[in-house]
Design a protein around this motif. Structure first.
Motif, PDB file in Angstrom:
ATOM      1  N   GLU A  83       0.806  -1.220   0.000  1.00  0.00           N
ATOM      2  CA  GLU A  83       0.000   0.000   0.000  1.00  0.00           C
ATOM      3  C   GLU A  83       0.844   1.277   0.000  1.00  0.00           C
ATOM      4  OE1 GLU A  83      -3.106   2.368   2.851  1.00  0.00           O
ATOM      5  OE2 GLU A  83      -3.332   0.190   2.803  1.00  0.00           O
ATOM      6  N   VAL A 144      -1.394  -6.595  -3.016  1.00  0.00           N
ATOM      7  CA  VAL A 144      -2.090  -7.867  -2.820  1.00  0.00           C
ATOM      8  C   VAL A 144      -1.124  -8.908  -2.268  1.00  0.00           C
ATOM      9  CG1 VAL A 144      -3.343  -9.740  -3.956  1.00  0.00           C
ATOM     10  CG2 VAL A 144      -3.763  -7.358  -4.651  1.00  0.00           C
ATOM     11  N   PHE A 149      -3.787  -5.580   0.521  1.00  0.00           N
ATOM     12  CA  PHE A 149      -5.072  -5.626  -0.168  1.00  0.00           C
ATOM     13  C   PHE A 149      -5.573  -7.073  -0.185  1.00  0.00           C
ATOM     14  CE2 PHE A 149      -4.407  -1.707  -3.176  1.00  0.00           C
ATOM     15  CZ  PHE A 149      -4.433  -0.870  -2.072  1.00  0.00           C
ATOM     16  N   ARG A 150      -6.872  -7.225  -0.310  1.00  0.00           N
ATOM     17  CA  ARG A 150      -7.466  -8.558  -0.347  1.00  0.00           C
ATOM     18  C   ARG A 150      -6.976  -9.352  -1.559  1.00  0.00           C
ATOM     19  NH1 ARG A 150     -11.833  -5.453  -0.501  1.00  0.00           N
ATOM     20  NH2 ARG A 150     -12.445  -6.494  -2.444  1.00  0.00           N
ATOM     21  N   VAL A 153      -8.747  -8.673  -4.967  1.00  0.00           N
ATOM     22  CA  VAL A 153      -8.658  -7.359  -5.622  1.00  0.00           C
ATOM     23  C   VAL A 153      -8.086  -7.529  -7.028  1.00  0.00           C
ATOM     24  CG1 VAL A 153      -7.424  -5.154  -5.619  1.00  0.00           C
ATOM     25  CG2 VAL A 153      -8.499  -5.982  -3.526  1.00  0.00           C
ATOM     26  N   PHE A 158      -8.481  -1.751 -10.324  1.00  0.00           N
ATOM     27  CA  PHE A 158      -8.009  -0.679  -9.454  1.00  0.00           C
ATOM     28  C   PHE A 158      -7.358   0.418 -10.302  1.00  0.00           C
ATOM     29  CE2 PHE A 158      -5.210   1.704  -6.785  1.00  0.00           C
ATOM     30  CZ  PHE A 158      -5.736   1.655  -5.503  1.00  0.00           C
ATOM     31  N   SER A 195     -11.650   0.235   0.244  1.00  0.00           N
ATOM     32  CA  SER A 195     -12.480  -0.851  -0.279  1.00  0.00           C
ATOM     33  C   SER A 195     -11.660  -2.082  -0.646  1.00  0.00           C
ATOM     34  CB  SER A 195     -13.255  -0.380  -1.519  1.00  0.00           C
ATOM     35  OG  SER A 195     -12.390  -0.235  -2.643  1.00  0.00           O
ATOM     36  N   CYS A 196     -10.346  -1.892  -0.772  1.00  0.00           N
ATOM     37  CA  CYS A 196      -9.473  -2.994  -1.188  1.00  0.00           C
ATOM     38  C   CYS A 196      -8.686  -3.608  -0.040  1.00  0.00           C
ATOM     39  CB  CYS A 196      -8.469  -2.500  -2.234  1.00  0.00           C
ATOM     40  SG  CYS A 196      -9.227  -1.980  -3.794  1.00  0.00           S
ATOM     41  N   ARG A 197      -8.656  -2.944   1.108  1.00  0.00           N
ATOM     42  CA  ARG A 197      -7.821  -3.410   2.197  1.00  0.00           C
ATOM     43  C   ARG A 197      -8.241  -4.785   2.696  1.00  0.00           C
ATOM     44  NH1 ARG A 197      -7.554   2.047   4.832  1.00  0.00           N
ATOM     45  NH2 ARG A 197      -5.500   2.876   4.333  1.00  0.00           N
TER      46      ARG A 197
END
Length: 203
Positions: A83, A144, A149-150, A153, A158, A195-197
């Motif tokens: 991130e 990721v 991130f999940r 994702v 993105f 929303s991606c974490r």
């Protein structure tokens, strides 16, 4: 570090001025003649560096792409993986939008001019866009793989959504002269990242 010869350094200086000029008058408005008037160089001297208007336009895009690499991409990949690197890319990209050239981002402006015009200029624009999105997709992929991130994702999605934020920022800032353009872009970016974490980072 390899040093440029006099001819190369002269051409680099001309390209710097040409790129700045193109950001103000549009890439389509950049010609050997307009560049000669702006730089007070002879047309014949410029033709020695650029065989045609189209060649000049392509080389301006290549110069701008190299500058984007130096200003945005290289410092971004020096940031910690995950991130933090995604955030570094955003910070440098939005700063590029605001400060790279007096007339704004040359790529955004040129895209609206040449999106329907087949030829080398459009091809160079597409190449630059693909390279940027590929780099951004790889950077998101590190978020990721680092677990920031999940796993589900989609890095390409993105990248698509982030470019939408950047384009909206450019429109709001340049056309609408919205003083809150950057604030709004940052809020949109934060929502996208949130929303991606991965769940562990939001617990």
């Amino acid at each position: 570090m390899e040093r440029m010869g006099k001819g190369e350094s002269t051409k680099a200086a001309i390209l710097e001025e040409a790129t700045e000029l193109a950001s103000l008058v549009g890439l389509g408005g950049l010609t050997i003649g307009t560049l000669a008037a702006a730089t007070r160089l002879s047309k014949s001297g410029l033709y020695a560096h650029f065989a045609s208007k189209e060649a000049l336009q392509v080389q301006v895009l290549q110069y701008a792409r190299d500058r984007f690499t130096d200003v945005v991409l290289r410092p971004t990949v020096a940031a910690p993986r995950g991130e933090p690197r995604v955030r570094e890319f955003f910070e440098r990209w939005i700063t590029w939008q605001s400060t790279a050239f007096d007339g704004g981002c040359i790529f955004v402006d040129a895209a609206s001019e040449f999106d329907d015009q087949e030829g080398p200029v459009r091809d160079e624009l597409v190449r630059a866009e693909r390279d940027k999105l590929e780099s951004l997709t790889l950077i998101v992929g590190t978020a990721v793989s680092e677990g920031h991130f999940r796993d589900d994702v989609d890095p390409e999605q993105f990248a698509y959504e982030l470019e939408g934020i950047i384009l909206a920022h450019h429109h709001a800032r340049r056309l609408m002269r919205d003083g809150r353009a950057e604030e709004r872009a940052r809020r949109a970016f934060d929502r996208l990242v949130d929303s991606c974490r991965a769940a562990a980072r939001t617990a």
